[in-house]
Enzyme design. Structure first.
Site, PDB file in Angstrom:
ATOM      1  N   PHE A 141      45.753  32.261  37.377  1.00 36.25           N
ATOM      2  CA  PHE A 141      45.757  32.337  38.853  1.00 36.25           C
ATOM      3  C   PHE A 141      44.500  31.664  39.364  1.00 36.25           C
ATOM      4  O   PHE A 141      43.397  31.980  38.933  1.00 36.25           O
ATOM      5  CB  PHE A 141      45.810  33.792  39.323  1.00 36.25           C
ATOM      6  CG  PHE A 141      45.932  33.897  40.825  1.00 36.25           C
ATOM      7  CD1 PHE A 141      47.165  33.789  41.450  1.00 36.25           C
ATOM      8  CD2 PHE A 141      44.800  34.074  41.614  1.00 36.25           C
ATOM      9  CE1 PHE A 141      47.286  33.853  42.835  1.00 36.25           C
ATOM     10  CE2 PHE A 141      44.910  34.146  43.002  1.00 36.25           C
ATOM     11  CZ  PHE A 141      46.148  34.029  43.614  1.00 36.25           C
ATOM     12  N   ASP A 226      37.225  28.909  35.600  1.00 36.81           N
ATOM     13  CA  ASP A 226      37.375  29.637  36.859  1.00 36.81           C
ATOM     14  C   ASP A 226      36.807  31.047  36.667  1.00 36.81           C
ATOM     15  O   ASP A 226      37.445  31.909  36.069  1.00 36.81           O
ATOM     16  CB  ASP A 226      38.853  29.682  37.247  1.00 36.81           C
ATOM     17  CG  ASP A 226      39.101  30.444  38.549  1.00 36.81           C
ATOM     18  OD1 ASP A 226      38.213  31.217  38.975  1.00 36.81           O
ATOM     19  OD2 ASP A 226      40.185  30.289  39.120  1.00 36.81           O
ATOM     20  N   LYS A 255      34.456  35.769  45.071  1.00 39.50           N
ATOM     21  CA  LYS A 255      34.560  37.222  44.968  1.00 39.50           C
ATOM     22  C   LYS A 255      33.203  37.941  44.926  1.00 39.50           C
ATOM     23  O   LYS A 255      32.545  38.082  45.953  1.00 39.50           O
ATOM     24  CB  LYS A 255      35.430  37.582  43.761  1.00 39.50           C
ATOM     25  CG  LYS A 255      36.918  37.307  44.017  1.00 39.50           C
ATOM     26  CD  LYS A 255      37.770  37.880  42.928  1.00 39.50           C
ATOM     27  CE  LYS A 255      39.258  37.616  43.121  1.00 39.50           C
ATOM     28  NZ  LYS A 255      39.912  38.470  44.093  1.00 39.50           N
TER      29      LYS A 255
END
Ligand SMILES: Cc1ncc(COP(=O)(O)O)c(C=O)c1O
Length: 423
Positions: A141, A226, A255
């Site tokens: 993702f 990532d 995040k």
């Protein structure tokens, strides 16, 4: 009608239905605790999907953001500023030096920048355009914008929005042989999470990132890691890829970096940091002084309070505790640091999430058969123990309901089947 119900009615009337209707309405938070608009208290074991690294309303974050917003809230990219430069210096230093940073606002934006770096890299190697392929992982993702979505390894998420940028080739996550067989002289970049986050907190076999590094070295493809979900201490290291001792070409972050303020970063290490030319990319809000001040407060606090050690210790305690949950519904625990999944034998994660919430514990059904825990990095040992007790009770409640349901179904069909889960 409760305050939560009233707010939910208003939400349903004006919000696009892309998130469905969230089951809880927050009013405020403090440390690892949050309160809903009806005053109910919860232990926050998900931290806004691995974001609130310092918990809620941490004094260091409050002070840094308040001071910065009162000094200079915005500059755009027409001016540079101290918090942005300092944050970039810190991130490059934490990533081993010799790097350059592009700041965006979120994880998808960080990956969009990395995708464009891959295009620049591919075109530099083959100006005819024969080197534009990206290899990414099934179940991976990387975000919801069209570029990030193109890299996301779930067909059902991609297909409604096709055509997407490409070519992107997907390989099974964790399978080094498949990666070696796929990455070639036509590949511009390999995008990998160091552990699948949205995929269900699935770590790859040891050596996977090293194998990815080796195949990228052999073919000249960029290795983009990532770390949007895994970075800034979540696994007990600053960055999850450091456990494999590799140096990626590009690292994307978001995040936890801002601790709740929106910021993303695409860090190019070595030559990758020099792929963009003037005018190649940009963002009005990216790297604004307030978000940079927040991120500096996060990095400083993680260091000052030695949160990496705490994440490893409290995370190990949490994982050990979760492993003692004895239920036919529980298959085990995956993950590291304060980034764990309770792995289930059946697709009852949503029921366990709901039961936990009713008992005052916020977790997340990241997959039908996996419950994710990604609490603030400041979670204490006592809170970890409470989390285990809460999860044990929630699993027990769902197991009893499943057992009663199975017994009823068996009664209705005139017999009890051995495999219906009655223990
Ligand atoms: C690994 C990873 N990359 C990218 C993203 C997208 O981040 P954002 O929602 O901030 O765009 C996420 C979000 O869950 C993620 O887990």
């Amino acid at each position: 009608m409760t305050a939560s119900e009233a707010l939910t009615v208003r939400w349903d009337a004006v919000m696009m239905p892309n998130y469905g209707t969230p089951p809880v309405a927050f009013a405020r938070g403090e440390g690892c605790r949050v309160w809903d608009v009806d005053g109910r208290e919860y232990l926050d074991l998900i931290a806004g999907i691995a974001v609130s690294a310092l918990g809620h309303a941490h004094p260091a974050l409050v002070e840094a953001v308040s001071r910065q917003v009162a000094t200079l809230a915005h500059s755009s990219n027409l001016a540079l500023h101290e918090p942005g430069v300092r944050l970039a210096e810190r991130l490059v230093e934490l990533l081993g030096g010799d790097g350059r940073v592009f700041f965006g606002n979120d994880g998808a934006g960080a990956n969009e920048a990395a995708f464009k770096l891959a295009r620049r890299h591919g075109r530099a190697l083959d100006p005819s355009g024969g080197r534009l392929e990206v290899v990414a992982a099934e179940g991976g993702f990387h975000g919801r914008t069209l570029g990030a979505l193109a890299l996301t390894g779930t067909r059902a998420k991609r297909e409604p929005f096709a055509p997407l940028p490409g070519p992107v080739t997907f390989v099974p996550y964790g399978d080094a042989t498949a990666l070696e067989a796929t990455v070639s002289e036509r590949t511009a970049a390999v995008f990998l999470e160091p552990t699948l986050g949205e995929g269900g907190v699935v770590p790859p076999p040891t050596g996977y990132l090293r194998a990815a590094r080796a195949v990228c070295d052999r073919t000249g493809a960029l290795l983009v890691v990532d770390e949007v979900q895994s970075g800034i201490g979540r696994t007990g290291a600053w960055f999850a890829h450091q456990a494999e001792g590799i140096r990626p070409d590009v690292v994307t972050l978001a995040k936890g970096l801002g601790g709740g303020l929106p910021i993303g970063a695409c860090v190019g290490l070595g030559p990758s940091g020099r792929l963009f030319a003037k005018g190649d990319h940009g963002s009005t809000f990216g790297g604004n002084p307030v978000s940079c001040a927040a991120a500096l407060a996060v990095v400083d606090t993680v260091e000052r309070e030695d949160l990496l050690t705490s994440v490893r210790e409290v995370g190990a305690r949490l994982a050990t505790g979760l492993r003692t949950i004895d239920s036919m519904l529980v298959d085990g625990v995956r993950g590291s640091g304060l980034w764990l999944a309770l792995v289930l034998t059946r697709p009852v994660a949503a029921e366990i999430e709901a039961a936990a919430r009713r008992a005052g514990f916020l977790v997340n059904a990241v997959q039908p058969d996996a419950v994710r825990l990604a609490p603030p990095l400041v979670l204490s040992a006592g809170q970890a123990d409470r989390a285990v007790a809460g999860l044990r009770a929630a699993v027990g409640e769902v197991e009893r309901a499943a057992t009663v349901g199975a017994a009823r179904a068996a009664g209705a069909s005139g017999g009890i089947h051995q495999d219906e889960g009655v223990r």
